[in-house]
Design a protein around this motif. Sequence first.
Motif, PDB file in Angstrom:
ATOM      1  N   ASP A  49       0.867  -0.827  -0.120  1.00 12.00           N
ATOM      2  CA  ASP A  49       0.136  -0.063   0.110  1.00 12.00           C
ATOM      3  C   ASP A  49       0.971   1.370  -0.278  1.00 12.00           C
ATOM      4  O   ASP A  49       0.227   2.136  -0.475  1.00 12.00           O
ATOM      5  CB  ASP A  49      -0.701  -0.478   1.282  1.00 12.00           C
ATOM      6  N   GLU A  50       2.042   1.727   0.664  1.00 16.76           N
ATOM      7  CA  GLU A  50       2.798   2.484   1.303  1.00 16.76           C
ATOM      8  C   GLU A  50       3.125   2.544  -0.886  1.00 16.76           C
ATOM      9  O   GLU A  50       3.232   3.795  -1.356  1.00 16.76           O
ATOM     10  CB  GLU A  50       4.112   1.915   1.659  1.00 16.76           C
ATOM     11  N   ALA A  51       3.305   1.673  -1.419  1.00 18.91           N
ATOM     12  CA  ALA A  51       4.136   1.588  -3.159  1.00 18.91           C
ATOM     13  C   ALA A  51       3.035   1.798  -3.815  1.00 18.91           C
ATOM     14  O   ALA A  51       3.600   2.847  -4.429  1.00 18.91           O
ATOM     15  CB  ALA A  51       4.519   0.204  -3.653  1.00 18.91           C
ATOM     16  N   ARG A  52       2.119   1.834  -3.672  1.00 16.37           N
ATOM     17  CA  ARG A  52       1.095   2.049  -4.670  1.00 16.37           C
ATOM     18  C   ARG A  52       0.328   3.607  -3.842  1.00 16.37           C
ATOM     19  O   ARG A  52      -0.118   4.431  -4.908  1.00 16.37           O
ATOM     20  CB  ARG A  52      -0.034   1.081  -4.442  1.00 16.37           C
ATOM     21  N   MET A  53       0.789   4.326  -2.435  1.00 20.13           N
ATOM     22  CA  MET A  53       0.401   5.072  -2.235  1.00 20.13           C
ATOM     23  C   MET A  53       0.610   6.875  -2.662  1.00 20.13           C
ATOM     24  O   MET A  53       0.384   7.648  -3.290  1.00 20.13           O
ATOM     25  CB  MET A  53       0.672   5.286  -0.642  1.00 20.13           C
ATOM     26  N   ILE A  54       2.412   6.069  -4.047  1.00 24.02           N
ATOM     27  CA  ILE A  54       2.693   7.103  -4.675  1.00 24.02           C
ATOM     28  C   ILE A  54       1.753   8.148  -5.318  1.00 24.02           C
ATOM     29  O   ILE A  54       1.596   7.053  -6.818  1.00 24.02           O
ATOM     30  CB  ILE A  54       4.045   7.142  -4.992  1.00 24.02           C
ATOM     31  N   PRO A  55       1.533   8.992  -6.054  1.00 21.12           N
ATOM     32  CA  PRO A  55       0.569   9.533  -6.760  1.00 21.12           C
ATOM     33  C   PRO A  55       1.098   9.298  -7.917  1.00 21.12           C
ATOM     34  O   PRO A  55       2.769   9.454  -8.667  1.00 21.12           O
ATOM     35  CB  PRO A  55       0.430  10.859  -7.158  1.00 21.12           C
ATOM     36  N   ASP A  56       0.694   9.057  -9.102  1.00 25.72           N
ATOM     37  CA  ASP A  56       1.676   8.661 -10.286  1.00 25.72           C
ATOM     38  C   ASP A  56       2.372   9.156 -11.292  1.00 25.72           C
ATOM     39  O   ASP A  56       3.669   9.862 -11.558  1.00 25.72           O
ATOM     40  CB  ASP A  56       0.800   8.471 -11.939  1.00 25.72           C
ATOM     41  N   ASP A  57       1.750  11.439 -10.711  1.00 24.01           N
ATOM     42  CA  ASP A  57       2.444  12.269 -11.208  1.00 24.01           C
ATOM     43  C   ASP A  57       3.562  12.604 -11.092  1.00 24.01           C
ATOM     44  O   ASP A  57       4.294  13.492 -10.809  1.00 24.01           O
ATOM     45  CB  ASP A  57       1.749  13.163 -11.258  1.00 24.01           C
ATOM     46  N   GLU A  58       3.798  11.602  -9.421  1.00 23.57           N
ATOM     47  CA  GLU A  58       5.100  12.096  -8.598  1.00 23.57           C
ATOM     48  C   GLU A  58       6.053  11.688  -8.842  1.00 23.57           C
ATOM     49  O   GLU A  58       7.346  11.728  -8.326  1.00 23.57           O
ATOM     50  CB  GLU A  58       4.265  12.177  -6.959  1.00 23.57           C
ATOM     51  N   LEU A  59       5.748  10.219  -9.457  1.00 18.02           N
ATOM     52  CA  LEU A  59       6.711   8.873 -10.266  1.00 18.02           C
ATOM     53  C   LEU A  59       7.600   9.776 -11.254  1.00 18.02           C
ATOM     54  O   LEU A  59       7.544  10.588 -11.699  1.00 18.02           O
ATOM     55  CB  LEU A  59       5.796   7.987 -10.569  1.00 18.02           C
ATOM     56  N   PRO A  60       8.821   9.468 -10.504  1.00 17.05           N
ATOM     57  CA  PRO A  60       9.579   9.916 -11.704  1.00 17.05           C
ATOM     58  C   PRO A  60      10.204   9.289 -13.105  1.00 17.05           C
ATOM     59  O   PRO A  60       9.762   7.700 -12.638  1.00 17.05           O
ATOM     60  CB  PRO A  60      10.678   9.520 -10.813  1.00 17.05           C
ATOM     61  N   LEU A  61      10.592   9.630 -14.346  1.00 10.27           N
ATOM     62  CA  LEU A  61      11.009   8.521 -14.969  1.00 10.27           C
ATOM     63  C   LEU A  61      12.313   7.500 -15.142  1.00 10.27           C
ATOM     64  O   LEU A  61      13.253   7.785 -14.216  1.00 10.27           O
ATOM     65  CB  LEU A  61      11.272   9.480 -15.816  1.00 10.27           C
ATOM     66  N   TYR A  62      11.782   7.227 -15.238  1.00  8.22           N
ATOM     67  CA  TYR A  62      12.201   5.217 -15.207  1.00  8.22           C
ATOM     68  C   TYR A  62      13.417   4.527 -16.585  1.00  8.22           C
ATOM     69  O   TYR A  62      12.220   4.745 -17.371  1.00  8.22           O
ATOM     70  CB  TYR A  62      11.377   3.810 -14.638  1.00  8.22           C
ATOM     71  N   THR A  63      14.248   4.196 -16.514  1.00 12.76           N
ATOM     72  CA  THR A  63      14.310   3.445 -17.261  1.00 12.76           C
ATOM     73  C   THR A  63      15.549   2.438 -17.335  1.00 12.76           C
ATOM     74  O   THR A  63      15.988   2.465 -15.885  1.00 12.76           O
ATOM     75  CB  THR A  63      16.013   4.111 -18.069  1.00 12.76           C
ATOM     76  N   VAL A  64      14.607   1.026 -17.814  1.00 14.59           N
ATOM     77  CA  VAL A  64      15.150  -0.423 -17.365  1.00 14.59           C
ATOM     78  C   VAL A  64      15.842  -0.693 -18.813  1.00 14.59           C
ATOM     79  O   VAL A  64      15.906  -1.235 -19.819  1.00 14.59           O
ATOM     80  CB  VAL A  64      13.858  -1.295 -17.535  1.00 14.59           C
ATOM     81  N   LEU A  65      17.174  -1.047 -18.552  1.00 14.04           N
ATOM     82  CA  LEU A  65      17.914  -1.483 -18.937  1.00 14.04           C
ATOM     83  C   LEU A  65      17.680  -3.812 -19.149  1.00 14.04           C
ATOM     84  O   LEU A  65      17.951  -4.092 -18.121  1.00 14.04           O
ATOM     85  CB  LEU A  65      19.451  -1.560 -18.623  1.00 14.04           C
TER      86      LEU A  65
END
Length: 511
Positions: free
Chosen positions: A106-122
Amino acid sequence: MTPRNDREVAELLDDPEYRHAALYDAVERLRDIDSQMTASVPFSRGQKILGAIGAAVIIVLLVLFTIPAVAGLVSIATVVYILALIDRLTIFRRGLVNGAIVIPDDEARMIPDDELPLYTVLVPAYGEPEVVGDLIAAMESLEYPHDKLQVLLLLEADDEPTIEAARDMGSHDLVTVVLVPPADPRTKPKACNYGLHFATGDIVAIYDAEDLPDPLQLRRAVAAFRAEDETVVCVQGKLNFHNARDNILTEWFVADYGIWFSYLLPGLMASRAPIPLGGTSNHFLRQVLDDIGAWDPFNVTEDADLGVRIAGNGYRTAVLDSLTLEEANVDAINWVRQRSRWYKGYMQTWLVHMRRPVDLWRILGPVAWYRFTLLIAGTPLIACMNMVFWLIMVVWIAGQPKVFADIFPGPIYYLSLISLIFGNGAAIYMNLVAIREDGRSGLMWSALLVPVYWVMMSVAAIKGMWQMLVNPSYWEKTFHGLATGSKDEADDSAVSDADAGAARATEGGTP
């Protein structure tokens, strides 16, 4: 130039000059920043001189004073064994008590999408056409907004089978294929360095092509970065295997990883000692990754090296209680190839970072410096010495030659006996604790037979140390897709075992 969107990435992928510059940087960046901090030269001039002098002194002593010289070497090795045993148990205990960072769902999902940083997966892959479909499914399962997630599948430009498999999957709005120009060294870190030039994310993660990560792992990593202080620039997830019950080798490997990622790495984190990263499920702050030179393309355990370099620059790594499942080696020869590369890379890492031992001492402090040496150099060297001491034990049991009384003087004899009984007992104990705490009690019998696994480790270490001398940057490929069990069934079992282990961890307490 750092691209900020898919359009800019596409433009750069079509720009031959940018690709050429990216390739040069992928190979030469760290060497240009600091030529001493790369394994492109396996041994520095000073290390060659000291090594030659040390070898000459030992040879002369063995020729002129054979028995006293052997007794001296045995005494030194025995003391190192005892120190390593005490330190390993101390780290294990701290990891058992403190554990990794736990970020609830629930804590992981609590972060609003618009506050999540850009993420790159290599995702570097080579010669693995069979895992491309699973890779795309695994990336789609990540609970992260797709408009903020970039997945770069890094393929060698001459790896036609894997490229063809990627083409057969058709165009995909989440996964972008990046072809890495063929150039030496042909290593995973070079591919990651190249891919970094097309990354748009503020956080960069690494996964292997066959990985099945926790769907919430990216969100948990973001929450972990927010919860920790600014010195934490890397988050390492836990690793284990989805095919634990394929054979006894995979069972040993599961217990091995359980000890390492669930107890020893959290113990190192609690001790604020350098953490040798695993090769996957690492999450980095992009800016710091650029500042410290990213991966060393010449180091065959680039993950361990980068973990030490992070610590050597005054930063820290946090261990996250979020599981990524891989495929354990089911084939002994394939396992030895992989493990010998790891041992060789550990020695490469130690040699590189000991080129400036005083600077490293000042940054890490004496305890962390000592622990770095015991762990990074001690792990392969002790595995090599094991074979020698096992042979000595066999000869002693077979005939009890009198000369052994001379090479094991009184105090050393008793220390050796302590190391034999309590050292092996402690290692088996840690295996039993790991499988119990991770909810894998079905692996108990294989844990009791783990000394056979240690023999394989010793063979791999000897092979790795030989390659360190004759072919240090050679990357031995580990072949995947050899698992014999059903991946879906094993996956469910592994996840339930991991959940059981997590439940135990929240109860606290020690064995």
